[in-house]
Design an enzyme around this catalytic site. Structure first.
Site, PDB file in Angstrom:
ATOM      1  CG  MET A 122      -1.786  -1.484   1.333  1.00 25.18           C
ATOM      2  SD  MET A 122      -2.687  -1.567   2.739  1.00 25.18           S
ATOM      3  CE  MET A 122      -3.779  -0.258   2.799  1.00 25.18           C
ATOM      4  CG  HIS A 123       0.988   3.299   2.509  1.00 20.69           C
ATOM      5  ND1 HIS A 123      -0.342   4.127   3.036  1.00 20.69           N
ATOM      6  CD2 HIS A 123       1.245   2.423   3.311  1.00 20.69           C
ATOM      7  CE1 HIS A 123      -0.372   3.487   4.166  1.00 20.69           C
ATOM      8  NE2 HIS A 123       0.489   2.356   4.349  1.00 20.69           N
TER       9      HIS A 123
ATOM     10  CG  ASP B 154       0.049  -5.215   1.775  1.00 22.46           C
ATOM     11  OD1 ASP B 154      -0.601  -4.106   2.480  1.00 22.46           O
ATOM     12  OD2 ASP B 154       1.309  -5.207   1.747  1.00 22.46           O
TER      13      ASP B 154
END
Length: 495
Positions: free
Chosen positions: A82-83, A241
């Site tokens: 992520m991110h 995730d």
């Protein structure tokens, strides 16, 4: 004919693929690694071409291992780190390396944004304290330092959304991953217009947000041929995730905490309303289902702390060898390890936090040092655990997964540190498995209730606290939480 579903997990160090048959519950797994690129201190990037090459290799390994008829493959879904920030042009080609979640270059952008927008206002909208490595500050860094790149950007994508675009040529994200950008309204489940207006970011640069089970389209013919798959296969959106890992453990409602020990570490708890920590110590994010959220405490370096130590000091040994040595070591009440080797999130949100050993003596040996690293990770997760309790997350059970949980010794350390029973999931690849389940539900082949019944058949091992060790670790934990504030003060005074 039994249907098959492919789950793809785009992790920090590798792509994992899982082929799942819901009727027989047979799972086949394959993976392929790729490197990170470290241009300089604090910067962590990856080449998106490496992701696709690794996916192709992993699928080939999976199909060779399974010896299946690909016509049985009904659907695909993707989860991933992520991110991150992936920038593409109008042709869909990435125009620079991806900046991933562990990147720490954008501290100044976080500070400047907070000074203008207001930290409290931001947390109320997004449910999250803003951290380096989030998409928002990484994009602000690009705008300030790589203006030509920002001008040529057609879409801003998250890693798993870019990989799915490669398969379908459609631009989508989902709430559980979009919320990790720092640009998403966690309450209204839409891109935050207030934030976009403040940073002068046009809506059309962001993908459309759909549910995790939405059909994003079929495999493109050229891609299907390249991967050895059928172009008739539907690809479902998937999710970030962390929530997909929890789903892969069978968690779909509040009452169970999910613990993950991988490169980083986290503890999450579900809720039926957004529970936002006004102090900004933990994250509040959208889950995979409508009207469902989760709160998360996250640490930057869990397994990475062990891997850093192994690579730099004992590269000839494997991690399991070091853990075996640690399991034979005695107690070292004065020896501590602060696992902030790449900054820290919960609770400090400090990208410049540093790690340290404290209390080393001539009496300490390798086993003591390795054990202190494992304890430091457990203590950091205990901080996350305590904050989730503090903000009102309800739970009565805990499930753990990730590479770190393969060690029963580490699991017992964690159980004693939290002083709460922990069940180890037997699903070693729960993120990829969760993605396969999303594809199965999205296709209409199974329901959430079917999955619950299936998960009951999985064998699991539960660890229970040792009363004496729990007392020992409670005392040591109380000393551990004093270290960062003192070290941070000393470090700041030295500059």
């Amino acid at each position: 004919m039994d249907k098959l579903f492919l789950g793809i997990d785009l992790g920090t160090s590798c792509v994992k693929t899982v082929l799942w048959n819901p009727e027989s519950n047979i799972i086949q797994v394959a993976s392929c690694n790729y490197p990170s690129i470290l241009p300089s201190s604090l910067k962590v990037e990856q080449n998106p071409d490496d992701w696709y090459r690794a996916l192709k290799t992993s699928i080939k390994l999976l199909l060779n291992k399974s010896d299946i008829n690909i016509q049985r493959l009904e659907g695909i879904s993707i989860t991933g780190q992520m991110h991150g920030l992936v920038l593409v042009d109008e042709e869909g080609n990435f125009i620079r390396n991806a900046i991933i979640w562990s990147d720490q270059r954008s501290k100044c952008q976080v500070t400047d944004f907070y000074n203008g927008f207001g930290a409290n206002n931001y947390i109320k909208i997004t449910g999250n304290p803003l951290s380096s490595g989030f998409t928002l500050p990484s994009w602000l860094w690009i705008m300030e330092n790589e203006k030509d790149i920002s001008k040529n950007t057609f879409k801003i994508l998250l890693p798993k959304d870019y990989l799915r675009f490669k398969l379908t040529r459609t631009y989508y994200s989902d709430p559980s991953d979009a919320v990790s950008t720092g640009l998403f309204d966690v309450n209204e489940c839409v891109w935050s217009q207030a934030i976009l207006d403040f940073i002068n970011l046009k809506n059309e640069l962001l993908p459309e947000v759909k549910g995790s089970f939405f059909n994003a389209g079929k495999l493109k013919e050229d891609v299907a041929k390249d991967l050895g798959l059928s172009p008739a296969i539907n690809v479902y959106i998937g999710g970030g995730d962390t929530p997909v890992q929890a789903f892969g453990q069978g968690i779909d409602s509040k009452g169970t905490l999910s613990i993950g020990i991988s490169s980083g570490g986290n503890i999450i708890g579900l809720s039926d309303k957004p529970i936002i920590d006004s102090k900004g110590r933990v994250h509040c994010m959208n889950y995979l289902f409508p009207n469902s959220w989760y709160s998360m405490g996250a640490i930057m370096s869990a397994g990475d702390s062990m891997e850093w130590f192994r690579q730099n000091f004992f590269p000839h040994l494997q991690t399991k060898d070091l853990i075996k040595i640690a399991s034979k070591a005695g107690l070292s009440p004065k020896l501590f390890f602060l696992p902030h080797i790449n900054g820290e999130r919960t609770p400090y949100m400090d990208p410049e936090a540093t790690g340290m050993f404290l209390g080393l003596s001539m009496d300490n040996h390798l086993g003591d040092i390795v054990r202190s690293i494992m304890e430091g990770v457990c203590f950091s997760l205990r901080i996350c655990f305590d904050i989730l309790i503090d903000i009102g997350i309800e739970f009565n059970t805990m499930i753990a997964s990730g590479g770190g949980t393969k060690s029963d010794f580490w699991m017992q350390l964690l159980t004693d540190t939290l002083n709460f029973p922990i069940t180890k999931s037997d699903m070693e690849n729960s993120s990829a498995f969760g993605a396969a389940m999303i594809a199965a539900i999205g296709s209409g082949s199974i329901t959430k209730e079917d999955i619950k019944n299936s998960m009951r058949n999985h064998s699991k091992k539960t660890f229970f606290p040792n009363k004496e060790m729990a007392k020992y670790y409670q005392k040591k934990y109380e000393r551990f939480i004093e270290i960062y504030p003192l070290w941070n003060q000393t470090s700041n005074e030295s500059h």
